[in-house]
Design an enzyme around this catalytic site. Structure first.
Site, PDB file in Angstrom:
ATOM      1  N   SER A 101      62.182  76.633 -14.376  1.00  0.00           N
ATOM      2  CA  SER A 101      62.661  77.258 -13.142  1.00  0.00           C
ATOM      3  C   SER A 101      64.116  77.681 -13.296  1.00  0.00           C
ATOM      4  O   SER A 101      64.873  77.075 -14.054  1.00  0.00           O
ATOM      5  CB  SER A 101      62.560  76.279 -11.974  1.00  0.00           C
ATOM      6  OG  SER A 101      61.249  75.793 -11.863  1.00  0.00           O
TER       7      SER A 101
HETATM    8  N1  SAH Z   1      60.083  71.717 -13.486  1.00  0.00           N
HETATM    9  C1  SAH Z   1      59.533  72.469 -14.582  1.00  0.00           C
HETATM   10  C2  SAH Z   1      58.665  73.588 -14.039  1.00  0.00           C
HETATM   11  C3  SAH Z   1      57.594  73.946 -14.954  1.00  0.00           C
HETATM   12  S1  SAH Z   1      56.485  75.142 -14.317  1.00  0.00           S
HETATM   13  C4  SAH Z   1      60.613  73.026 -15.463  1.00  0.00           C
HETATM   14  O1  SAH Z   1      61.674  73.404 -14.951  1.00  0.00           O
HETATM   15  O2  SAH Z   1      60.400  73.133 -16.672  1.00  0.00           O
HETATM   16  C5  SAH Z   1      55.330  74.136 -13.436  1.00  0.00           C
HETATM   17  C6  SAH Z   1      54.581  73.114 -14.236  1.00  0.00           C
HETATM   18  O3  SAH Z   1      53.595  72.543 -13.377  1.00  0.00           O
HETATM   19  C7  SAH Z   1      53.830  73.655 -15.437  1.00  0.00           C
HETATM   20  O4  SAH Z   1      54.246  72.997 -16.590  1.00  0.00           O
HETATM   21  C8  SAH Z   1      52.362  73.398 -15.107  1.00  0.00           C
HETATM   22  O5  SAH Z   1      51.566  73.091 -16.229  1.00  0.00           O
HETATM   23  C9  SAH Z   1      52.477  72.213 -14.160  1.00  0.00           C
HETATM   24  N2  SAH Z   1      51.310  72.000 -13.297  1.00  0.00           N
HETATM   25  C10 SAH Z   1      50.567  72.924 -12.640  1.00  0.00           C
HETATM   26  N3  SAH Z   1      49.573  72.330 -11.952  1.00  0.00           N
HETATM   27  C11 SAH Z   1      49.704  70.994 -12.154  1.00  0.00           C
HETATM   28  C12 SAH Z   1      48.968  69.838 -11.716  1.00  0.00           C
HETATM   29  N4  SAH Z   1      47.909  69.937 -10.918  1.00  0.00           N
HETATM   30  N5  SAH Z   1      49.380  68.624 -12.129  1.00  0.00           N
HETATM   31  C13 SAH Z   1      50.447  68.489 -12.956  1.00  0.00           C
HETATM   32  N6  SAH Z   1      51.188  69.527 -13.402  1.00  0.00           N
HETATM   33  C14 SAH Z   1      50.816  70.767 -13.016  1.00  0.00           C
END
Ligand code: SAH
Length: 218
Positions: free
Chosen positions: A69
């Site tokens: 993000s």
């Molecule tokens: N906070 C992270 C954001 C990553 S994007 C950063 O700054 O790197 C969002 C993440 O949520 C992804 O890695 C995706 O795989 C995860 N995600 C999506 N659905 C999910 C679920 N049901 N349970 C766990 N993780 C999930």
């Protein structure tokens, strides 16, 4: 700090100081969040080829179709989660590369973070180990149901967009606790739910852009 951690040029402490000033000008007011983001080397969370762009005002690819993000969103969600107070036990859903997790590790006493994509979790574990974030536990799990056995949490943050309020998470929120997540399919908005003694109070905030919350493990 090692040279890789402290950074040089576009990844240096000066660049982090500029990031903090930009966040401030973008309206982030929580000094604890600002100080934290000034201290954490964001460049170690992205591939080396992207390191020089790690402090720019944008999200960046982290592989597997996912993104880290943008710094403003991380700061804003952290500020909302804290609500001006200190945090005890926190749950993060969507570890990704672990950057938001590392920020939370400094803001909370104890952090649990779940991610559905196993190889991303392996990467995140490596990054968090590099930073010696000892109060963090990451877990390969579908976070849409939270982590019932470890709740209640003082804060829950979801970094993938839900289509509706994740009802299953509400009972895992302690009284006085706050849930912050993006909601919506086309247009998404940040949503804050505060668990007061009487109710779950919901506030819809500014527009954001996140990858969708997906079911199951990968
Ligand atoms: N906070 C992270 C954001 C990553 S994007 C950063 O700054 O790197 C969002 C993440 O949520 C992804 O890695 C995706 O795989 C995860 N995600 C999506 N659905 C999910 C679920 N049901 N349970 C766990 N993780 C999930």
């Amino acid at each position: 700090m090692s040279a890789k951690l402290s950074g040089i040029g576009m990844t240096s402490q000066r660049t982090r100081a500029r990031l903090v000033e930009r966040l401030r000008s973008q309206g982030i007011k929580d000094e604890v969040v600002l100080e934290t983001m000034g201290a954490i080397p964001r460049h170690i969370f992205v591939d080396e080829a992207l390191a020089s762009r790690a402090y720019e005002d944008c999200s960046l690819p982290i592989g597997f179709g996912q993104t880290i993000s943008n710094p403003h969103t991380v700061a804003r969600m952290s500020e909302l989660l804290r609500g001006g107070g200190s945090l005890g036990k926190v749950l993060e859903i969507g570890t990704g590369c672990g950057y938001q997790t590392a920020v939370l590790a400094r803001l909370a006493r104890e952090v649990y973070s779940v991610e559905r994509i196993a190889p991303l979790l392996t990467k995140a574990r490596g990054h968090l180990r590099e930073l010696r974030a000892a109060n963090v536990k990451v877990k390969h799990a579908d976070g849409s149901l939270g982590l019932k056995e470890l709740g209640p949490f003082d804060g829950i943050i979801m970094t993938a967009a839900a289509t509706h309020v994740p009802e299953a998470l509400l009972p895992q929120l302690a009284v006085g606790g706050r849930l912050v997540f993006p909601i919506g399919t086309g247009e998404q908005r940040l949503c804050l739910i505060e668990h007061t003694a009487q109710e779950y109070r919901q506030t819809t905030l500014e527009a954001v852009k996140f990858v969708p919350l997906l079911p199951g493990l990968a």
